[in-house]
Each structure stands twice: as structure tokens, then as C-alpha cells.
Design an enzyme around this catalytic site. Structure first.
Site, PDB file in Angstrom:
ATOM      1  N   ASP A   1      45.424  68.736  38.564  1.00 28.97           N
ATOM      2  CA  ASP A   1      45.504  69.566  39.766  1.00 28.97           C
ATOM      3  C   ASP A   1      46.762  70.417  39.710  1.00 28.97           C
ATOM      4  O   ASP A   1      47.681  70.146  38.928  1.00 28.97           O
ATOM      5  CB  ASP A   1      45.523  68.679  41.019  1.00 28.97           C
ATOM      6  CG  ASP A   1      45.118  69.424  42.288  1.00 28.97           C
ATOM      7  OD1 ASP A   1      44.844  70.634  42.225  1.00 28.97           O
ATOM      8  OD2 ASP A   1      45.067  68.779  43.357  1.00 28.97           O
TER       9      ASP A   1
ATOM     10  N   GLY B   1      42.195  75.040  43.480  1.00 27.16           N
ATOM     11  CA  GLY B   1      43.150  76.141  43.469  1.00 27.16           C
ATOM     12  C   GLY B   1      43.000  77.051  42.271  1.00 27.16           C
ATOM     13  O   GLY B   1      42.154  76.847  41.396  1.00 27.16           O
TER      14      GLY B   1
ATOM     15  N   GLU C   1      42.471  65.643  47.714  1.00 26.74           N
ATOM     16  CA  GLU C   1      43.309  65.670  46.520  1.00 26.74           C
ATOM     17  C   GLU C   1      44.145  64.396  46.421  1.00 26.74           C
ATOM     18  O   GLU C   1      44.284  63.812  45.343  1.00 26.74           O
ATOM     19  CB  GLU C   1      44.219  66.897  46.552  1.00 26.74           C
ATOM     20  CG  GLU C   1      43.478  68.210  46.332  1.00 26.74           C
ATOM     21  CD  GLU C   1      44.326  69.441  46.562  1.00 26.74           C
ATOM     22  OE1 GLU C   1      43.884  70.525  46.156  1.00 26.74           O
ATOM     23  OE2 GLU C   1      45.424  69.317  47.150  1.00 26.74           O
TER      24      GLU C   1
ATOM     25  N   GLY D   1      45.693  75.195  49.895  1.00 33.96           N
ATOM     26  CA  GLY D   1      44.259  75.466  49.986  1.00 33.96           C
ATOM     27  C   GLY D   1      43.527  74.554  50.942  1.00 33.96           C
ATOM     28  O   GLY D   1      42.291  74.566  50.996  1.00 33.96           O
TER      29      GLY D   1
ATOM     30  N   LYS E   1      51.581  69.987  48.204  1.00 37.35           N
ATOM     31  CA  LYS E   1      50.231  70.479  47.966  1.00 37.35           C
ATOM     32  C   LYS E   1      49.556  70.705  49.317  1.00 37.35           C
ATOM     33  O   LYS E   1      50.001  70.213  50.334  1.00 37.35           O
ATOM     34  CB  LYS E   1      49.423  69.472  47.134  1.00 37.35           C
ATOM     35  CG  LYS E   1      49.965  69.328  45.710  1.00 37.35           C
ATOM     36  CD  LYS E   1      49.226  68.292  44.881  1.00 37.35           C
ATOM     37  CE  LYS E   1      47.735  68.411  44.944  1.00 37.35           C
ATOM     38  NZ  LYS E   1      47.255  69.760  44.561  1.00 37.35           N
TER      39      LYS E   1
END
Length: 214
Positions: free
Chosen positions: A81, A29, A103, A97, A94
Site C-alpha cells: 500500500d 491510491g 487498509e 483516499g 494514511k
């Protein structure tokens, strides 16, 4: 201070947690882009990085940072992150993206998860940002119907294919007051690969700009 400046400050503040010889887990990101740039300045001081997406892998390699396979590194000391939302308990949404599965894997492997955000990402209750859910393509409608029964409004992110070859449903109209329970419930739906709630494994530290969230 504008959002991009806050992101840059948070990314540079995360460098405080990087120690010599570390293998660093790296997210995806716009804020992480700043972190990768900062990490490149110490590329000879670290053992390498584990990447959470093809995008991050390319950026890391372009900056001379060795990208390692999580299967060979074992547990990681640190994962850095960003997030699309963060509540006061450091639970996160999250996946904006579309890299949520990798992740979550890297976060699970890390002993410390440092989340870097700007102030706009902090909320009292998660859910203003649509919750991403990665699904097996053939199960898209099946999963969507199950989510509707839970009170969400799923919208297929048409044209987006994850690094794992799957699709994304963005779930609107949720007020997520019990993120751990909702994460567990969504994970039980057949066809769900990953849920963009990082609550069972939430951030250990949240940096808003260069300040630790209290």
C-alpha cells in the site's frame, strides 16, 4: 525523476516481494494503481488478492485478478500500500483516499507490510498532511470536540462517505512526535471507527522509488 515515475518505480519494486501462490493484500491510491497493473502481469502466478477498497476491487477485477474475502483467506503473507506521509520510523499517515479502516484491517492481517511512496511523502515528523479519522456520522461533532481538546483542528470532509458508510474528519495542526501514543488515545474516543495513523502496525519495508528506505 517526477513523482509519478517514482510511484511507478516503487510499485514495480514491490513486485520483488510477491511470491508464487501468494494471496496478496492490496491497498488503495495512485501508487497502488501502478502496483495493480504490475500484479496483473503475474495474475496467473498468484492465488488472488484481498482488496482494501471498492476502488481497488474494481481495478483488480478489470485486470483479471481474483478478489478474495479476508474472512476466508486467513492471515496474508504480504500487503502492499501507499501512504500520505512516512517518518523515519516507518510510521505512516494514511486515509487521504478515505479507505483507512479497510487498509488498517488488511495491514493487521499481513505478516509483511510493504509501503510504496515517492520522496515527497517522507517527513521528519508526521502531521503536515491532515490526519484522517473515520467516525460514525452521529458522533462527528462529539469526536471533533474531543480532538480540539487534544490540540487538533478537525475539518469534516463534507460530501465524502467511506465504503463503510461513515464520515471523515481531517485533523490539521498536529505535530505527531509520538504516533503510537496518539493513535491509542484517538482510538479511545467514542464514535471513532479508525485513525489514519499506522504506528502500532507500521510498515515493515518502505520503498521510495526502487530504493528501500534506510
Amino acid at each position: 525523476m517526477n513523482q509519478d515515475e517514482e510511484k511507478r518505480k516503487a510499485a514495480h519494486a514491490a513486485m520483488r516481494y510477491v511470491e508464487p501462490g501468494m494471496v496478496v493484500g492490496v491497498g488503495t491510491g495512485s501508487t497502488v494503481a501502478h502496483f495493480i497493473d504490475a500484479l496483473a502481469e503475474r495474475r496467473h502466478d498468484i492465488a488472488g488478492a484481498v482488496s482494501s477498497s471498492q476502488w481497488s476491487t474494481q481495478r483488480l477485477k478489470e485486470r483479471g485478478i481474483e478478489v478474495l474475502d479476508l474472512n476466508t483467506t486467513g492471515d496474508l503473507p504480504l500487503y502492499v500500500d501507499g501512504a500520505d506521509e512516512c517518518d523515519d520510523q516507518r510510521c505512516l499517515i494514511k486515509g487521504g483516499g478515505a479507505a483507512l479502516t479497510r487498509e488498517k484491517i488488511v495491514a493487521a492481517a499481513a505478516r509483511q507490510f510493504v509501503c510504496v511512496i515517492d520522496a515527497s511523502k517522507r517527513v521528519e515528523v508526521l502531521g503536515r498532511f491532515p490526519l484522517p479519522v473515520e467516525v460514525i456520522p452521529m458522533a462527528r461533532s462529539l469526536v471533533a470536540r474531543a480532538i480540539v481538546k487534544l490540540g487538533g483542528q478537525p475539518v469534516w470532509r463534507d460530501g465524502v462517505v467511506t465504503d463503510n458508510g461513515n464520515w471523515i474528519l481531517d485533523v490539521h495542526n498536529l505535530r505527531i512526535s509520538q504516533p503510537v501514543e496518539l493513535e491509542r488515545e484517538l482510538n479511545q474516543i467514542a464514535g471513532v471507527v479508525c485513525v489514519g495513523l499506522f504506528a502500532a502496525r507500521r510498515a515493515d519495508v518502505v520503498l521510495i522509488g526502487d530504493q528501500v528506505m534506510g
